[in-house]
Scaffold this motif. Structure first.
Motif, short mmCIF file in Angstrom:
data_model
loop_
_atom_site.label_atom_id
_atom_site.label_comp_id
_atom_site.label_asym_id
_atom_site.label_seq_id
_atom_site.Cartn_x
_atom_site.Cartn_y
_atom_site.Cartn_z
N ALA A 68 47.91 -19.26 -9.57
CA ALA A 68 48.27 -20.36 -10.47
C ALA A 68 47.27 -20.46 -11.62
CB ALA A 68 48.32 -21.67 -9.70
N GLN A 114 52.55 -27.17 -14.08
CA GLN A 114 53.67 -26.51 -13.42
C GLN A 114 53.21 -25.30 -12.62
OE1 GLN A 114 56.98 -27.21 -13.07
NE2 GLN A 114 56.44 -29.21 -13.94
N GLN A 124 52.25 -26.03 -8.88
CA GLN A 124 53.12 -26.84 -8.03
C GLN A 124 53.38 -26.20 -6.66
OE1 GLN A 124 54.23 -29.93 -8.61
NE2 GLN A 124 53.28 -30.05 -10.63
N HIS A 125 53.64 -24.90 -6.64
CA HIS A 125 53.91 -24.24 -5.35
C HIS A 125 52.68 -24.30 -4.46
CE1 HIS A 125 55.55 -21.43 -2.43
NE2 HIS A 125 54.45 -20.71 -2.54
N TRP A 126 51.50 -24.03 -5.02
CA TRP A 126 50.28 -24.07 -4.22
C TRP A 126 50.01 -25.48 -3.70
CZ3 TRP A 126 45.63 -26.66 -4.42
CH2 TRP A 126 44.62 -26.19 -3.56
N ALA A 180 52.11 -27.59 -2.80
CA ALA A 180 53.02 -27.86 -1.68
C ALA A 180 52.69 -27.04 -0.45
CB ALA A 180 54.46 -27.58 -2.11
N THR A 181 52.02 -25.89 -0.62
CA THR A 181 51.82 -24.98 0.50
C THR A 181 50.35 -24.73 0.87
OG1 THR A 181 51.86 -23.06 -0.98
CG2 THR A 181 53.96 -23.77 -0.03
N GLN A 227 47.87 -32.68 2.00
CA GLN A 227 48.89 -33.55 1.41
C GLN A 227 48.48 -35.02 1.37
OE1 GLN A 227 51.73 -32.08 -0.05
NE2 GLN A 227 50.34 -30.36 0.37
#
Length: 289
Positions: free
Chosen positions: A23, A237, A240-242, A244-245, A249
């Protein structure tokens, strides 16, 4: 002629240690003319993942770290400079593997470079920092965390890195000084302290041997809640994937935790800042414009 910009970074075992390095690289690619990545020989597929980004701007240098270098993190400086010395742009933009830029601020960064390129007094550009802690919803407001740092430097002056974080400029023989700088009018989003707790512990275990210290045991819940504030902006943007994973959280501060003397000192400094308008955080630059 429009100033050229090189991006650069170094990374090793980025997957194993939970770095959002993909990212980070992707976030800067639209701004730069080239991106140099020094990838250290490691034990995971970091090199393959950098190659998989598959952008013609990326130039990879494969390196081997000096495992016997245990002097104040100097191995990070070595790897940083290997990458920077391979940059060919007028300016060099350094991002650490857990730092990301926001797509909405790329135009402002470009404008800052164009504004100051013709002024040799400005040697670097300084970014404001969002230091996330524990979860993506929280940022540190403590003066114990640097609030601004140089991340763009002229690639036509004599500069070097004592460690991975900052630069010194040698405008006089053998004497280093902080870069003369201007504001970039943009932020660096620093995500290192919200990676999964177990990944953070692995990272601290690795870092400790290059500083000749024992690794601290990290538990995000054991932290001074007075040093945190809610984050009210938007995340880039590219990350975003990182988020979430690869990130924690939620953050739940241990109600029984008692702040350390150092945390109490920083809290007192923060109160003084509120009263005086001063900034007591550490700075590795001198604003001149």
């Amino acid at each position: 002629m429009k100033a050229s910009i090189s991006g650069f970074t170094f990374i090793r075992n980025g997957v194993e240690l939970g770095f959002p390095f993909e990212a980070s690289i992707r976030s800067l690619l639209p701004l730069v003319d080239e991106f140099v990545v020094a990838v250290g020989q490691g034990s995971d597929d970091t090199l393959a993942r950098v190659r998989a980004i598959d952008d013609p701007k990326i130039r990879i240098i494969e390196t081997r770290w000096n495992e016997r270098m245990a002097d104040r993190g100097f191995v990070y400086a070595q790897q940083k400079m290997i990458a920077q010395y391979s940059c060919t742009g007028d300016w060099a933009f350094y991002l650490e593997g857990d730092e990301v830029v926001h797509e909405d601020e790329l135009a402002a960064i470009r404008a800052s470079v164009d504004r100051h390129h013709g002024n040799p007094l400005v040697e670097a550009l300084v970014f404001d920092y969002h230091h996330f802690y524990g979860a993506p919803q929280w940022v540190s407001i403590s003066p114990g965390w640097y609030r601004r740092e140089c991340r763009l430097i002229r690639n036509t002056i004599r500069s070097y890195a004592p460690d991975g974080q900052y630069w010194l400029v040698t405008s006089e023989h053998k004497k280093g000084r902080n870069p003369r700088a201007a504001l970039a009018n943009a932020h660096i989003f620093h995500y290192g302290w919200i990676r999964r707790n177990e990944d953070m512990q692995k990272k601290l275990d690795q870092v400790s041997k290059y500083w000749a210290t024992s690794a601290a045991q990290i538990h995000y819940s054991k932290f001074d809640a007075r040093a945190l504030a809610p984050f009210t902006g938007t995340h880039p943007q590219a990350v975003q994937h990182w988020l979430a994973t690869g990130a924690e959280q939620e953050l739940h501060i241990d109600p029984s935790y008692r702040p350390t003397p150092k945390e109490n000192k920083y809290h007192f400094m923060r109160r003084l800042e509120t009263l005086t308008g001063l900034d007591f955080s550490r700075k590795h630059f001198k604003l001149v414009a």
